[in-house]
Design a protein around this motif. Structure first.
Motif, PDB file in Angstrom:
ATOM      1  N   ARG A  19       0.835  -1.208   0.000  1.00  0.00           N
ATOM      2  CA  ARG A  19       0.000   0.000   0.000  1.00  0.00           C
ATOM      3  C   ARG A  19       0.867   1.254   0.000  1.00  0.00           C
ATOM      4  O   ARG A  19       0.614   2.205  -0.744  1.00  0.00           O
ATOM      5  N   GLU A  20       1.917   1.271   0.812  1.00  0.00           N
ATOM      6  CA  GLU A  20       2.809   2.437   0.861  1.00  0.00           C
ATOM      7  C   GLU A  20       3.608   2.571  -0.438  1.00  0.00           C
ATOM      8  O   GLU A  20       3.851   3.684  -0.909  1.00  0.00           O
ATOM      9  N   GLU A  26       2.380   6.617  -7.045  1.00  0.00           N
ATOM     10  CA  GLU A  26       1.495   7.727  -7.403  1.00  0.00           C
ATOM     11  C   GLU A  26       2.214   9.062  -7.258  1.00  0.00           C
ATOM     12  O   GLU A  26       2.103   9.945  -8.104  1.00  0.00           O
ATOM     13  N   ASN A  27       2.981   9.202  -6.181  1.00  0.00           N
ATOM     14  CA  ASN A  27       3.697  10.437  -5.919  1.00  0.00           C
ATOM     15  C   ASN A  27       4.787  10.677  -6.954  1.00  0.00           C
ATOM     16  O   ASN A  27       4.980  11.809  -7.416  1.00  0.00           O
ATOM     17  N   VAL A  28       5.498   9.632  -7.350  1.00  0.00           N
ATOM     18  CA  VAL A  28       6.545   9.761  -8.366  1.00  0.00           C
ATOM     19  C   VAL A  28       5.936  10.208  -9.693  1.00  0.00           C
ATOM     20  O   VAL A  28       6.486  11.042 -10.407  1.00  0.00           O
ATOM     21  N   ARG A  39      11.868   9.563  -2.055  1.00  0.00           N
ATOM     22  CA  ARG A  39      10.722   9.029  -1.328  1.00  0.00           C
ATOM     23  C   ARG A  39      11.230   7.853  -0.496  1.00  0.00           C
ATOM     24  O   ARG A  39      12.128   7.135  -0.934  1.00  0.00           O
ATOM     25  N   THR A  40      10.661   7.647   0.689  1.00  0.00           N
ATOM     26  CA  THR A  40      11.104   6.548   1.541  1.00  0.00           C
ATOM     27  C   THR A  40       9.906   5.750   2.037  1.00  0.00           C
ATOM     28  O   THR A  40       8.811   6.290   2.201  1.00  0.00           O
ATOM     29  N   VAL A  41      10.147   4.468   2.273  1.00  0.00           N
ATOM     30  CA  VAL A  41       9.185   3.606   2.960  1.00  0.00           C
ATOM     31  C   VAL A  41       9.924   3.070   4.186  1.00  0.00           C
ATOM     32  O   VAL A  41      10.998   2.487   4.064  1.00  0.00           O
ATOM     33  N   SER A  64       5.182   5.873   4.679  1.00  0.00           N
ATOM     34  CA  SER A  64       5.964   6.431   3.578  1.00  0.00           C
ATOM     35  C   SER A  64       6.151   7.918   3.790  1.00  0.00           C
ATOM     36  O   SER A  64       5.350   8.586   4.445  1.00  0.00           O
ATOM     37  N   SER A  65       7.227   8.407   3.227  1.00  0.00           N
ATOM     38  CA  SER A  65       7.510   9.839   3.213  1.00  0.00           C
ATOM     39  C   SER A  65       7.579  10.230   1.747  1.00  0.00           C
ATOM     40  O   SER A  65       8.455   9.751   1.012  1.00  0.00           O
ATOM     41  N   LEU A  66       6.646  11.071   1.327  1.00  0.00           N
ATOM     42  CA  LEU A  66       6.505  11.414  -0.079  1.00  0.00           C
ATOM     43  C   LEU A  66       7.036  12.806  -0.373  1.00  0.00           C
ATOM     44  O   LEU A  66       7.247  13.609   0.538  1.00  0.00           O
TER      45      LEU A  66
END
Length: 125
Positions: A19-20, A26-28, A39-41, A64-66
């Motif tokens: 999910r993350e 999506e963010n990319v 971006r990080t998970v 996640s950090s978007l």
């Protein structure tokens, strides 16, 4: 010792990771974000053993950090109104009739080229 991450917590951890990762994808692909931003998970396993050290209560967190949305540039002009209070207005020269500009003769005009009703006295000094 071997822990099957795919089946950990009945598969819930793998589900949350996926999910993350979908959020990252999506963010990319969002053109409103900076392409090169990292971006990080992050996967956190918190394990709290009992007094006998035979069991451990475990909490799994996946987040996640978007990349944030890009800023939207604009410009403001500043002046004083008739009462001497500071005022500001967006400067948008895209033919908005409510925007102030100067014509080629140096006169203050709105976005349509018409002289405005003098509401902000500092612009006419």
């Amino acid at each position: 010792m071997k822990v099957d991450i795919n089946n950990l917590a009945g598969g819930a951890m793998a589900e949350r990771i996926n999910r993350e990762l979908a959020k990252v994808a999506e963010n990319v692909m969002d053109p409103n974000t900076k392409a090169e931003a990292v971006r990080t998970v992050t996967i956190t396993l918190k394990i709290k053993p009992n007094e006998a050290r035979q069991m451990g209560q475990t909490d799994i967190e996946v987040k996640s950090s978007l990349a944030p949305a890009k800023g939207v540039p604009t410009q403001f002009v500043f002046d004083f109104d008739k009462e001497g209070k500071a005022v500001m207005k967006e400067l948008n020269l895209s033919n908005d009739k409510n925007q102030m500009a100067m014509n080629d003769a140096g006169d203050v005009v709105d976005g349509t080229g018409t002289s405005p009703n003098p509401k902000v006295v500092g612009l006419y000094k």
